[in-house]
Enzyme design. Structure first.
Site, mmCIF file in Angstrom:
data_model
loop_
_atom_site.group_PDB
_atom_site.id
_atom_site.type_symbol
_atom_site.label_atom_id
_atom_site.label_comp_id
_atom_site.label_asym_id
_atom_site.label_seq_id
_atom_site.Cartn_x
_atom_site.Cartn_y
_atom_site.Cartn_z
ATOM 1 N N ASP A 1 -3.568 7.165 4.657
ATOM 2 C CA ASP A 1 -2.670 6.188 5.270
ATOM 3 C C ASP A 1 -3.442 5.071 5.975
ATOM 4 O O ASP A 1 -3.077 3.905 5.872
ATOM 5 C CB ASP A 1 -1.752 6.901 6.280
ATOM 6 N N HIS B 1 -1.830 -5.300 5.677
ATOM 7 C CA HIS B 1 -1.405 -6.203 6.746
ATOM 8 C C HIS B 1 -2.450 -6.300 7.869
ATOM 9 O O HIS B 1 -2.377 -7.196 8.693
ATOM 10 C CB HIS B 1 -0.032 -5.819 7.291
ATOM 11 N N LYS C 1 -2.299 10.178 14.680
ATOM 12 C CA LYS C 1 -0.960 10.019 15.260
ATOM 13 C C LYS C 1 -0.820 10.939 16.463
ATOM 14 O O LYS C 1 -1.516 11.949 16.578
ATOM 15 C CB LYS C 1 0.096 10.433 14.236
ATOM 16 N N GLU D 1 -3.077 6.282 17.505
ATOM 17 C CA GLU D 1 -1.719 5.828 17.847
ATOM 18 C C GLU D 1 -1.023 6.864 18.710
ATOM 19 O O GLU D 1 -1.271 8.068 18.560
ATOM 20 C CB GLU D 1 -0.914 5.610 16.576
ATOM 21 N N LYS E 1 -3.993 -9.509 10.780
ATOM 22 C CA LYS E 1 -4.075 -9.390 12.241
ATOM 23 C C LYS E 1 -5.127 -10.380 12.735
ATOM 24 O O LYS E 1 -6.270 -10.356 12.279
ATOM 25 C CB LYS E 1 -4.470 -7.969 12.653
ATOM 26 N N HIS F 1 -6.797 0.321 5.716
ATOM 27 C CA HIS F 1 -7.034 -0.610 6.825
ATOM 28 C C HIS F 1 -8.431 -0.506 7.433
ATOM 29 O O HIS F 1 -9.092 -1.508 7.675
ATOM 30 C CB HIS F 1 -6.020 -0.361 7.947
ATOM 31 N N LYS G 1 0.844 -1.189 0.000
ATOM 32 C CA LYS G 1 0.000 0.000 0.000
ATOM 33 C C LYS G 1 0.885 1.246 0.000
ATOM 34 O O LYS G 1 2.005 1.133 0.475
ATOM 35 C CB LYS G 1 -0.936 -0.032 1.196
ATOM 36 N N LYS H 1 -3.326 5.282 23.394
ATOM 37 C CA LYS H 1 -3.484 4.346 22.280
ATOM 38 C C LYS H 1 -4.891 3.786 22.362
ATOM 39 O O LYS H 1 -5.316 3.335 23.431
ATOM 40 C CB LYS H 1 -2.541 3.153 22.490
HETATM 41 C C1 BG6 Z 1 0.708 1.327 8.424
HETATM 42 C C2 BG6 Z 1 0.663 2.820 8.421
HETATM 43 O O1 BG6 Z 1 0.123 0.805 7.257
HETATM 44 O O2 BG6 Z 1 0.016 0.836 9.574
HETATM 45 C C3 BG6 Z 1 1.274 3.382 9.691
HETATM 46 O O3 BG6 Z 1 1.367 3.316 7.282
HETATM 47 C C4 BG6 Z 1 0.608 2.781 10.912
HETATM 48 O O4 BG6 Z 1 1.180 4.795 9.710
HETATM 49 C C5 BG6 Z 1 0.581 1.256 10.815
HETATM 50 O O5 BG6 Z 1 1.331 3.178 12.054
HETATM 51 C C6 BG6 Z 1 -0.246 0.649 11.932
HETATM 52 O O6 BG6 Z 1 -0.168 -0.731 11.876
HETATM 53 P P1 BG6 Z 1 0.424 -1.589 13.070
HETATM 54 O O7 BG6 Z 1 0.359 -2.992 12.609
HETATM 55 O O8 BG6 Z 1 1.820 -1.094 13.273
HETATM 56 O O9 BG6 Z 1 -0.431 -1.316 14.233
#
Ligand code: BG6
Length: 471
Positions: free
Chosen positions: A229, A172, A332, A210, A176, A234, A142, A337
């Site tokens: 992003d 990804h 961010k 995050e 999970k 996601h 991505k 969190k």
């Molecule tokens: C990524 C983003 O795809 O996923 C990041 O580009 C983000 O900005 C991250 O922090 C979050 O995924 P994970 O698996 O690290 O929680």
């Protein structure tokens, strides 16, 4: 026992890059350590002129971290892969370069494009269909394109080379364990399905706040922002799993058809000043660490007005969900969190007279890190048995033995596109967010500010953690 992969060579393009070191090699290492990548060779390639020894050292160092998860056979397999891996210094965008490399490797080969999107596009355009051996798999990171049109162009380029089910668009989050567990939760428990609809569910929030700030990623992030992003990829995938119709099987065709049907019905409605929010962090402190203003981070261009926190309300216009807001939010540099999907049920139609205390809506919370499942219920007592009290049933969920990148890679190496995003879905995810991006560019929605380390701006749509739904 070791299982053999269908793919014989994993070729990583962009092997010296950050993604390879931080995510791909650790994901692969876990697979190898668990005996789930038998018969596979690893080949790195990139424009950096690494020596074979430098590359092997890089691989061994990353693999060393997985040794703890391995038994004797796993450790031997990690060592063997790290010792036998090759590196090729090539410019994969040059005519014939990637084709030559591809033709020289034992097949089937999975080509992992761990490269900036425009370089991946050029590398694919430089390939001719007859230079791509049968069985080759193309693995794209991505962001997949930069909008619906460029995603369509890239899809066109790729399907010229290999069939759709040999294209793996990586998200990804689909690797999970807790995200996938949404399917188990929904479809292996009879009590949920009858209430999983607009009659019983008031709102759904999918939140990924995050506490990490920019982490030196301005080169990518400043051109992307939180909406592209996280939400465009996601969070829309998570939303689709929460909202999809029960598939007959969880094989790729059935599941990806169901995902695609949800996304086709989804949109963000104007006026965007009501359905979306955006903000950017200013200086603050996160867990004792000072964070500068986003615009003062190295490599950031303030004129881009990149948002570091975004929230959108998605509508799913179908029989099951019409009128139920799906709030997707990610940002961010927040103080706490918070990574969860919260499903808020409607209040009971009539609370029998005589009860006192608060009757709050039931909430089901699926936590994506830590991996948890929580159900908030109202019950009687303690003390006065006619006074309602809130309790939470909570369970920790088992983490997978693979990392998310390991799960996704395993699908690639075994020729299963289930955990990859299908071409039409990739285009739809852009179609959903593009009108918002255009509206933000026009300045229709103010770019708010929030302190790094704080809770984010006030008055947004998502409810605070453990809060009840708004009126
Ligand atoms: C990524 C983003 O795809 O996923 C990041 O580009 C983000 O900005 C991250 O922090 C979050 O995924 P994970 O698996 O690290 O929680």
């Amino acid at each position: 026992m070791t299982s053999q992969t269908t793919v014989k060579t994993l070729l990583i393009l962009g092997a010296s890059g950050d993604l390879t070191g931080r995510l791909l090699l650790p994901g692969l290492a876990r697979l190898v350590a668990k005996g789930r990548a038998g018969g596979l060779s690893l080949v790195g390639a990139g424009s950096d002129s690494l020596t074979a020894d430098q590359w092997r050292t890089r691989v061994s160092e990353t693999f060393a971290a997985a040794e703890g998860a391995a038994d004797g056979d796993g450790r031997a397999a990690l060592k063997a892969m790290a010792e036998s891996t090759e590196y090729h210094a090539v410019d994969v965008t040059a005519e014939g370069a990637l084709a030559g490399l591809l033709g020289s490797l034992p097949g089937p080969v999975a080509v992992y494009f761990a490269l900036p999107p425009h370089v991946s596009q050029l590398a694919c355009e430089a390939l001719h269909p007859d230079q791509v051996p049968a069985g080759t798999r193309l693995v794209m990171e991505k962001p997949f394109g930069s909008g619906a049109e460029s995603a369509r162009d890239l899809n066109g380029t790729l399907v010229r080379l290999v069939p759709e089910d040999h294209i793996h668009r990586v998200d990804h989050f689909l690797g999970k364990a807790t995200v996938l567990n949404i399917l188990g939760l929904r479809f292996a428990n009879n009590f949920l399905e009858p209430v999983w609809n607009r009659d019983h569910i008031e709102r759904v929030e999918i939140i990924f706040d995050e506490d990490l700030a920019l982490e030196g990623r301005a080169g990518y992030y400043d051109g992307a922002g939180a909406l592209r992003d996280m939400i465009q990829s996601h969070l829309l995938q998570i939303m689709a799993l929460v909202a999809l119709e029960a598939p007959a099987t969880i094989q790729e065709r059935d599941l990806r058809d169901a995902v695609s049907a949800v996304l086709r019905a989804s949109s963000i409605k104007a006026p965007y000043a009501s359905s979306t929010r955006r903000a950017r962090y200013t200086a603050g402190n996160i867990s004792g660490k000072d964070v500068p203003d986003y615009v003062r981070e190295e490599g950031v261009d303030p004129a881009r007005n990149t948002e570091t926190l975004a929230e959108v309300q998605v509508a799913i216009d179908n029989w099951r969900w019409k009128g139920v807001p799906f709030i997707l939010r990610s940002g961010k540099a927040l103080g706490t969190k918070r990574k969860e999907a919260v499903i808020t049920f409607r209040p009971v139609p009539h609370l029998p007279g005589g009860f006192s205390g608060l009757d709050s809506p039931n909430q089901l919370r699926i936590g994506f890190g830590p991996d948890t499942l929580q159900l908030d219920l109202d019950v009687n007592g303690p003390g006065d048995i006619f006074t309602l009290n809130r309790i939470t049933l909570k369970s920790e969920l088992n983490a997978s033995e693979l990392l998310p990148y390991g799960e996704v890679l395993e699908g690639v190496l075994n020729g299963d596109p289930l955990l990859s995003v299908r071409g039409d879905t990739a285009e739809d995810c852009w179609r959903i967010v593009e009108p918002v991006l255009r509206s933000w560019n026009r300045g229709d929605v103010p770019l708010e500010e929030y302190d790094a380390g704080g809770p984010g701006p006030e008055g947004w749509l998502a409810v605070p953690p453990n809060g009840s739904a708004k009126e």
